[in-house]
Design a protein around this motif. Sequence first.
Motif, short mmCIF file in Angstrom:
data_model
loop_
_atom_site.label_atom_id
_atom_site.label_comp_id
_atom_site.label_asym_id
_atom_site.label_seq_id
_atom_site.Cartn_x
_atom_site.Cartn_y
_atom_site.Cartn_z
N ALA A 233 0.86 -1.19 0.00
CA ALA A 233 0.00 0.00 0.00
C ALA A 233 0.89 1.24 0.00
CB ALA A 233 -0.89 -0.01 1.24
N TRP A 234 0.40 2.32 -0.60
CA TRP A 234 1.21 3.54 -0.65
C TRP A 234 0.37 4.79 -0.46
CZ3 TRP A 234 0.49 7.21 -4.59
CH2 TRP A 234 -0.30 6.78 -5.67
N THR A 235 1.06 5.86 -0.11
CA THR A 235 0.41 7.15 0.07
C THR A 235 1.44 8.22 -0.26
OG1 THR A 235 -0.90 8.49 1.60
CG2 THR A 235 1.03 7.37 2.52
N ASN A 236 1.05 9.48 -0.09
CA ASN A 236 1.98 10.59 -0.27
C ASN A 236 2.17 11.31 1.05
OD1 ASN A 236 2.49 10.44 -3.17
ND2 ASN A 236 0.37 11.10 -3.44
N PHE A 237 3.42 11.51 1.44
CA PHE A 237 3.76 12.37 2.57
C PHE A 237 4.08 13.75 2.00
CE2 PHE A 237 5.39 9.29 6.11
CZ PHE A 237 4.17 8.62 6.08
N ILE A 238 3.47 14.79 2.54
CA ILE A 238 3.64 16.14 2.00
C ILE A 238 4.18 17.07 3.09
CG2 ILE A 238 2.46 18.12 0.95
CD1 ILE A 238 0.34 16.12 -0.05
N GLN A 239 5.22 17.82 2.73
CA GLN A 239 5.73 18.89 3.59
C GLN A 239 6.17 20.04 2.71
OE1 GLN A 239 9.58 18.81 5.25
NE2 GLN A 239 8.97 19.63 7.24
N ASP A 240 5.73 21.25 3.08
CA ASP A 240 6.08 22.46 2.30
C ASP A 240 5.76 22.27 0.82
OD1 ASP A 240 7.00 23.67 4.60
OD2 ASP A 240 9.06 22.96 4.30
N GLU A 242 5.90 19.85 -0.94
CA GLU A 242 6.69 18.81 -1.61
C GLU A 242 6.10 17.46 -1.25
OE1 GLU A 242 11.23 17.03 -1.84
OE2 GLU A 242 10.90 18.96 -0.88
N SER A 243 5.76 16.68 -2.28
CA SER A 243 5.09 15.40 -2.08
C SER A 243 6.02 14.25 -2.43
CB SER A 243 3.84 15.34 -2.96
OG SER A 243 3.22 14.08 -2.86
N LYS A 311 1.79 16.28 6.18
CA LYS A 311 0.42 15.80 5.91
C LYS A 311 0.47 14.57 5.00
CE LYS A 311 -0.77 19.63 3.95
NZ LYS A 311 -1.55 20.64 3.22
N ILE A 312 -0.67 13.88 4.93
CA ILE A 312 -0.80 12.77 3.97
C ILE A 312 -1.85 13.16 2.93
CG2 ILE A 312 0.01 10.77 5.25
CD1 ILE A 312 -3.63 11.30 5.23
#
Length: 313
Positions: A233-240, A242-243, A311-312
């Motif tokens: 399973a996968w997701t996106n980690f986002i900061q500033d 940038e994903s 964030k995700i």
Amino acid sequence: MKIVFMGTPEFAAICLEEILNSKHEVVGVITVPDKPAGRGQKLSQSAVAKLAIEKNLKLLQPEKLKNPEFLEELNSLDTDAFVVVAFRMLPKEVWQIPAKGTFNLHASLLPQYRGAAPINWAIINGETETGVTTFLIDEKIDTGNILLKEKVQILPDDNAGTLHDKLAESGKKLIIETLNGLENNSIQPQPQENPGELKPAPKIFKEDCKIDWSEPIEKIHNKIRGLSPYPAAWTNFIQDNESKSVKIYKGYFEHNQENSDKPGQIKFEKNQIKILLSDGIYYVEELQPEGKKRMTDKDFVNGLQDKSDWKIS
């Protein structure tokens, strides 16, 4: 009996090994042709091909199963039964050859979870029980008459990998029982029952593996363990803004309603990765960030310089 075995992955190789240790004789093995794989595009053999070569078995790797030369060679082996495990759909010209028939081992309790990914889908759907089935092959996929079944429990901490191993262990024994039963004519094939609602097990693609964090937390957890270790399973980690894509292999959750005003935030506390959701907290224990190796939550958190505003999506 004289057996021709057909299969491809590790699950099938485990079953082939069991037949080799039985009283039955494997007179031929059929698997997929070697394929280029990896960065170097070196030819890669299936797990079944590797075992067949190691055991000095007759190995056939036809591109097309209706090839006249292949069919002629198959007929010449004078086989009692064909055993199929995780291979491909067979044409009638192949499965009708042996006197005792061609049977398939499927990793579910048929008719439920017909299709390419029964192990994954059983866990994704939150099942507590699955199993293995041997059945006679006919014109359609996974619909033939049942020979034998064996139930297997799915434990709360099982993932697709551990369940794969349990089903392979149970399945290899069921194959031998089926061969023995066909040999002495003690098995009466039974049509598949109609249970009402059928749960399918179609092939899984990358987009199917993306986590929908708006779903109930238990459903998210089942998806993660149902896709672990493969395809993940996968997701996106986002900061500033940038994903980065992140695979998640393992975690656990707790229910609460305290985060309903801030779902989607990631908190890093005490070397833990906490994903805040509307109905609880999901704790990520093992993950693989894009371009990096699989790692623990502690290793990931320790490698961060800035732990704020994640964030995700």
